[in-house]
Design an enzyme around this catalytic site. Structure first.
Site, PDB file in Angstrom:
ATOM      1  N   LYS A   1       3.170  -4.053  -2.422  1.00 25.02           N
ATOM      2  CA  LYS A   1       2.798  -3.653  -1.068  1.00 25.02           C
ATOM      3  C   LYS A   1       1.351  -3.984  -0.706  1.00 25.02           C
ATOM      4  O   LYS A   1       1.048  -4.260   0.450  1.00 25.02           O
ATOM      5  CB  LYS A   1       3.067  -2.151  -0.864  1.00 25.02           C
TER       6      LYS A   1
ATOM      7  N   ASP B   1       5.481   2.916   7.345  1.00 23.90           N
ATOM      8  CA  ASP B   1       5.664   4.193   6.648  1.00 23.90           C
ATOM      9  C   ASP B   1       5.140   5.372   7.460  1.00 23.90           C
ATOM     10  O   ASP B   1       5.774   6.425   7.538  1.00 23.90           O
ATOM     11  CB  ASP B   1       4.956   4.166   5.289  1.00 23.90           C
TER      12      ASP B   1
END
Length: 277
Positions: free
Chosen positions: A70, A107
């Protein structure tokens, strides 16, 4: 539509077999009768740059990104959204027709949408938030809370220096705190968020004192295996409002699916049941 034009998407990580994303996106594709496929792909860190160059040539329109890629994907992307740059990680990549890579982090918005779906009318502006942990998920959640108007975000971490790092990263409304001060902070918090892996299946429980929390306090956990973590069970006994972590996973997937398959999917009980089956 020619077979070669069927959109492909997936999730890349190492490992990746645990990911629920194929169930999630597969359910939406079937439910809405859309052409497309979504597959898990185990990609080693050493191969990441090469794989990302090849995927658009193979008909991929985008991928989700999970551990441990990520952070690294930011340096490989052609464009990075402001929020992904500030958080320092991306979970959603979109490939343009020219093969360029666009990186985003959904997110934080997934986190907010999960709370709002469970507790309509809630806003981070309603009071201080207490975030437990300071890893990648914590960064996305701190960004989201600040963007939504939280007056202050207390960050408690067992290693104080890591909590201090979030203040440096996000500014004055982040207040790093020692782990031992959690019982006092609980009394002030409108929202309490566990971003650690404590309480997850196979991990020790998260032991915190919630006795100072009041019924209007919202307690949420990003852990979704089990769905009702020891923290949420304790919060319910205290009379607090609780929000489980599965919804964050489901809501963070919406923007990517929308971009890749040109359809806005719904997060509802059917989806929850399909993903947890």
């Amino acid at each position: 539509m020619a077979a070669k034009d069927i959109p492909l998407a997936g999730v890349i990580g190492d490992p990746v077999a645990h990911s629920l994303s194929p169930k999630l996106h597969g359910h939406w594709l079937r439910r809405y009768g859309l052409r497309g496929h979504y597959i898990p792909m185990r990609v080693a860190q050493s191969d990441l740059a090469e794989v990302l160059r090849v995927l658009p040539m193979m008909g991929f329109v985008g991928v989700n990104v999970t551990i441990p890629h990520k952070e690294h994907v930011l340096s490989l992307a052609d464009t990075v959204t402001d929020r992904a740059a500030l958080i320092g990680a991306a979970n959603t990549l979109t490939f343009t027709a020219q093969g360029r890579i666009q990186a985003d982090n959904t997110d934080g918005t997934g986190f907010l949408s999960n709370i709002r779906q469970t507790i309509p009318g809630w806003s981070a502006r309603m009071g201080p938030a207490l975030v437990l942990g300071s890893g990648g998920a914590a960064k996305a959640i701190v960004w989201a809370l600040l963007s939504d108007g939280a007056p202050v975000v207390y960050v408690a971490n067992r290693t104080r220096a890591r909590a201090d790092g979030l203040k440096e990263q996000f500014g004055a409304r982040v207040s790093p705190q020692d782990w031992t001060l959690i019982p006092e902070l609980v009394r002030e918090a409108n929202l309490i968020v566990n971003t650690t892996s404590l309480g997850m299946d196979g991990q020790p429980p998260l032991s915190v004192d919630l006795s100072g929390a009041i019924p209007s306090t919202i307690v949420t956990d990003i852990v979704y295996a089990p769905l009702r973590t020891p923290l949420l069970e304790l919060a319910e006994k205290q009379g607090c409002q609780t929000v489980d972590g599965l919804g964050m996973l489901l809501h963070q997937a919406v923007p990517g699916f929308e971009r890749w398959f040109s359809y806005t999917p719904m997060v509802d009980d059917d989806l929850r049941n399909a993903v947890m089956s």
